[in-house]
Motif scaffolding. Sequence first.
Motif, PDB file in Angstrom:
ATOM      1  N   MET A   1       3.909 -79.118  33.050  1.00  0.00           N
ATOM      2  CA  MET A   1       3.310 -78.153  33.803  1.00  0.00           C
ATOM      3  C   MET A   1       3.831 -76.605  33.517  1.00  0.00           C
ATOM      4  O   MET A   1       4.903 -76.246  33.236  1.00  0.00           O
ATOM      5  N   ASP A   2       2.726 -75.635  33.063  1.00  0.00           N
ATOM      6  CA  ASP A   2       3.219 -74.195  32.965  1.00  0.00           C
ATOM      7  C   ASP A   2       3.515 -73.487  34.107  1.00  0.00           C
ATOM      8  O   ASP A   2       2.999 -74.019  35.232  1.00  0.00           O
ATOM      9  N   TRP A   3       3.807 -72.584  33.880  1.00  0.00           N
ATOM     10  CA  TRP A   3       4.227 -71.639  35.104  1.00  0.00           C
ATOM     11  C   TRP A   3       3.240 -71.052  35.955  1.00  0.00           C
ATOM     12  O   TRP A   3       3.437 -70.914  37.003  1.00  0.00           O
ATOM     13  N   LEU A   4       2.049 -70.902  35.251  1.00  0.00           N
ATOM     14  CA  LEU A   4       0.992 -70.184  35.825  1.00  0.00           C
ATOM     15  C   LEU A   4       0.347 -71.351  36.759  1.00  0.00           C
ATOM     16  O   LEU A   4      -0.263 -70.813  37.802  1.00  0.00           O
ATOM     17  N   ASN A   5       0.610 -72.300  36.397  1.00  0.00           N
ATOM     18  CA  ASN A   5      -0.174 -73.534  37.268  1.00  0.00           C
ATOM     19  C   ASN A   5       0.568 -73.639  38.547  1.00  0.00           C
ATOM     20  O   ASN A   5      -0.070 -73.807  39.648  1.00  0.00           O
ATOM     21  N   LEU A   6       2.206 -73.081  38.748  1.00  0.00           N
ATOM     22  CA  LEU A   6       2.679 -73.113  39.723  1.00  0.00           C
ATOM     23  C   LEU A   6       2.434 -72.228  40.636  1.00  0.00           C
ATOM     24  O   LEU A   6       3.020 -72.133  41.929  1.00  0.00           O
ATOM     25  N   LEU A   7       1.663 -71.192  40.399  1.00  0.00           N
ATOM     26  CA  LEU A   7       1.350 -70.028  40.872  1.00  0.00           C
ATOM     27  C   LEU A   7       0.481 -70.266  42.173  1.00  0.00           C
ATOM     28  O   LEU A   7       0.713 -69.580  43.035  1.00  0.00           O
ATOM     29  N   GLN A   8      -0.077 -71.439  42.245  1.00  0.00           N
ATOM     30  CA  GLN A   8      -0.806 -71.590  43.387  1.00  0.00           C
ATOM     31  C   GLN A   8       0.007 -71.720  44.639  1.00  0.00           C
ATOM     32  O   GLN A   8      -0.422 -71.658  45.719  1.00  0.00           O
ATOM     33  N   TRP A   9       1.198 -72.193  44.470  1.00  0.00           N
ATOM     34  CA  TRP A   9       2.201 -72.549  45.807  1.00  0.00           C
ATOM     35  C   TRP A   9       2.695 -71.203  46.283  1.00  0.00           C
ATOM     36  O   TRP A   9       2.441 -71.164  47.366  1.00  0.00           O
ATOM     37  N   PRO A  10       3.251 -70.437  45.392  1.00  0.00           N
ATOM     38  CA  PRO A  10       3.566 -69.161  46.129  1.00  0.00           C
ATOM     39  C   PRO A  10       2.181 -68.388  46.644  1.00  0.00           C
ATOM     40  O   PRO A  10       2.273 -67.675  47.785  1.00  0.00           O
TER      41      PRO A  10
END
Length: 78
Positions: A1-10
């Motif tokens: 999973m790339d870091w941009l995909n994690l952006l949804q949480w913040p």
Amino acid sequence: MDWLNLLQWPAMAVTVAASWLVGSSQEARRNVGFWIFLLSNALWVAWGLHAGAPALIVLQVALAAMNIRGAMKTDEAA
């Protein structure tokens, strides 16, 4: 999973925090809430670009316009 995909949480956390502040009875907190909403709009647009979600991007632009209007109305009342 790339870091941009994690952006949804913040983005989600910032949106919830902004909603809490906009619902405050204190004018200063409401004003801060509108500006935090603008940050959440930017985060969602970044995630939407990455995820290929054009409807989300259009929604965030519309919501950003409403948040700018709300921030301006709060500033006028001060």
